[in-house]
Design an enzyme around this catalytic site. Structure first.
Site, PDB file in Angstrom:
ATOM      1  N   GLU A   1      19.777  -0.542  -2.970  1.00 40.87           N
ATOM      2  CA  GLU A   1      20.745  -1.531  -3.451  1.00 40.87           C
ATOM      3  C   GLU A   1      22.188  -1.054  -3.233  1.00 40.87           C
ATOM      4  O   GLU A   1      23.057  -1.858  -2.904  1.00 40.87           O
ATOM      5  CB  GLU A   1      20.484  -1.784  -4.947  1.00 40.87           C
ATOM      6  CG  GLU A   1      21.450  -2.718  -5.649  1.00 40.87           C
ATOM      7  CD  GLU A   1      21.273  -4.185  -5.263  1.00 40.87           C
ATOM      8  OE1 GLU A   1      20.385  -4.510  -4.466  1.00 40.87           O
ATOM      9  OE2 GLU A   1      22.062  -5.011  -5.766  1.00 40.87           O
TER      10      GLU A   1
ATOM     11  N   THR B   1      25.479 -19.158   2.883  1.00 40.70           N
ATOM     12  CA  THR B   1      25.238 -17.766   2.487  1.00 40.70           C
ATOM     13  C   THR B   1      23.835 -17.567   1.930  1.00 40.70           C
ATOM     14  O   THR B   1      23.374 -16.436   1.795  1.00 40.70           O
ATOM     15  CB  THR B   1      26.316 -17.277   1.491  1.00 40.70           C
ATOM     16  OG1 THR B   1      26.248 -15.852   1.389  1.00 40.70           O
ATOM     17  CG2 THR B   1      26.132 -17.909   0.117  1.00 40.70           C
TER      18      THR B   1
END
Ligand code: NAG
Ligand code: NAG
Ligand code: NAG
Length: 528
Positions: A380, A516
């Site tokens: 992440e 997006t």
């Protein structure tokens, strides 16, 4: 660590690929054109198999709730109970041409109560726009256009647009502020906001594509005007100190005044998709959004000049730093790994090879974050020590002792080890493949997909992982994000699929632009 590409058995699971029946070679054998076509075709069918599996688990245990908890076979409604996974899955099911799933979702959409959020839960203007409005408009464009053969009910197709409009009408009060900068966090019963005094760069700057498309489809100009007015504060930033490098701005905007409150940012979570949409608006309509393109060029040039960064242990690798004012922070994220793809898109559209080249370098850096972990999946968030700044300074700190060996070998170290089914690295591989035609990027995407499938597939679907640097992923978060359907599976599929009008074009003349959340929207043109 793992090495080499996986050569799993490639069997055409669903039998829908046009190359079905051809003997499937392994990647090492696929040297001839026809063999490569068969290989990529079989891969796209394997991605479809994963989509069908995820859909079946969601349908059985969670539909029409927002998302599946695949380990416990339960569900949740983190997106206000409007069926986020179903709406996010629709454009992918369309591009994969899965008629039964398309029909199920199209028939469900008219039943959604977009006037109320479940339990009067908080509604994010940004998340609702990119997932629901984007998903509905994309499906509408595809079903009215090149995939009209998948529209079993014309009335139900029209409902996709009217439901998107109903949702936007319910959200529009968010813009009713002194500046026109919207609140992001809303409630419907009664209509109110959370009392915030600021909104973020990405949450303000990632509405304009969907709301402009809605105006263009419905003829009501208000949606475009509301979002373009908000965007005008971002493209003309005040005070001047909030733009530490030309085109690169702060991250927090005052809702009352429209002024920035800081000068920190980058292409990371919270700011990322503002930059992404500057060039995508130009792809959408070169006439109306030429000034957005100019802002993108400023930001892109500043990023190449000021934010490109090379880890001290691997000076050949390129990452992009963040900034606090003009001070660089050597930190990045899985989320930020869309940036390679966005530079490549800008380079193709503007016919500027320097942006393509920089985008390919960023994409290769993000590839390293996958190939250096125990699972073959990237973390992440990560950091590095830069090569050109003294590593004793506060802003360029060395890794913690426990990460020193990893940094030495990998060129970064992990600061957040989880993986929540994010798409951005494969998304950039997709743009890299469309720009170069180099099979290497398909192989990277396949490699990532095989590892993600091997590690996150559990119970009735696919789950986020707690630690990508432990074999097996260190446990599951028992959550299947809706963008798993919208993005990971779509880009993994499209990179191996044949040419089609919705694919990103090497020529830079695109008929579609992906929002997006990876929902393709029909561009207005004229094609650049
Ligand atoms: C256009 O949309 C806005 C925003 O929801 C709404 O207030 C307005 O009534 C609409 N205009 C027409 C003519 O429908
Ligand atoms: C920091 O810099 C010193 C001297 O240049 C070097 O020996 C050391 O390896 C660097 N440490 C890291 C983590 O890059
Ligand atoms: C994904 O995992 C399933 C279950 O283990 C397996 O049957 C399938 O072949 C895998 N797909 C790929 C592409 O590795």
């Amino acid at each position: 660590m793992y090495s080499g590409y996986l050569t799993v058995g490639l069997i055409s699971v669903l039998g829908l690929c046009s190359m079905t029946g051809v003997a499937i070679p392994t990647v090492h054998q696929a040297s001839h054109r026809a063999d490569k076509d068969a290989l990529n075709c079989a891969r796209s069918d394997q991605v479809k198999e994963a989509f069908q599996h995820a859909w079946d688990g969601y349908y059985k245990h969670a539909f029409p709730h927002d998302e599946l908890h695949p380990v416990s076979n339960t569900f949740s409604d983190s997106r206000n109970g409007w069926g986020a996974s179903a709406v996010d899955a629709l454009s992918t099911a369309l591009l994969m041409q899965l008629p039964d799933i398309v029909d199920t979702i199209v028939d469900y959409v008219p039943t959604v109560d977009f006037d109320h959020a479940v339990d009067d839960s908080q509604i994010s203007l940004f998340e609702t726009t990119i997932r629901f409005i984007g998903g509905l408009l994309s499906a509408y464009d595809l079903l009215k256009g090149p995939l009209s053969n998948l529209a079993s009910s014309p009335a139900a197709v029209d409902k996709l647009l009217s439901q998107a409009q109903r949702l936007a009408d319910n959200l529009a009060f968010a813009f009713n502020t002194p500046s026109g900068i919207p609140y992001n966090n809303l409630y419907f019963d009664p209509p109110r906001n959370d009392g915030s005094t600021t909104n973020g760069l990405a949450t303000v700057g990632t509405l304009v594509l969907e709301w402009t498309r809605l105006s263009d489809l419905t003829g009501n100009k208000t949606y475009a005007q509301l979002t373009q007015r908000a965007e005008s504060y971002l493209n003309n930033p005040k005070p001047a100190t909030s733009e530490p490098f030309p085109g690169l701005v702060g991250s927090s905007i005052n809702i009352a005044t429209g002024q920035f409150e800081d000068a920190s940012g980058g292409w990371v979570g919270g700011t990322d998709s503002y930059y992404e949409y500057l060039i995508k608006m130009y792809v959408y309509d070169t006439t109306r959004f030429a000034s957005y393109k100019d802002r993108w060029i400023k930001a892109a040039d500043s990023s190449i000049d000021n934010l490109a960064s090379h880890p001290a242990t691997h000076p050949d690798v390129t990452f992009m730093a963040m900034y606090q004012g003009t001070t660089k922070i050597f930190y990045s994220q899985h989320l930020a790994c869309f940036n390679g793809g966005n530079f490549i898109l800008g380079g193709l559209v503007l016919e500027e090879q320097k942006y393509v080249d920089f985008g390919l370098a960023l994409t290769a850096g993000c590839h390293d974050t996958y190939t250096n972990t125990a699972t073959g999946i990237g973390p992440e968030a990560f950091r590095w020590v830069e090569d050109s700044t003294p590593n004793t300074s506060n802003t360029n700190p060395p890794p913690p002792a426990a990460s020193a060996a990893f940094f030495q070998q990998a060129g970064f170290w992990i600061t957040s080890p989880n993986y929540v089914l994010r798409p951005e690295v494969i998304e950039s591989y997709y743009y890299a493949y469309r720009a170069t035609g180099d099979q290497k990027y398909r192989d990277w995407a396949w490699d990532a997909f095989v590892h993600i499938n091997a590690t996150t597939r559990v119970g009735s679907g696919f789950s986020g992982l707690l630690n990508v640097n432990i074999a097996g992923g260190g446990g599951y978060d028992d959550f299947q994000e809706s963008f798993w359907f919208a993005e990971v599976l779509k880009y993994s599929y499209l990179i191996h699929a044949t040419d089609n009008e919705w694919q990103v074009e090497h020529s830079g003349k695109n008929q579609w632009v992906f929002n997006t959340e990876a929902h393709p929207m029909k561009v207005v043109g004229p094609l650049v």
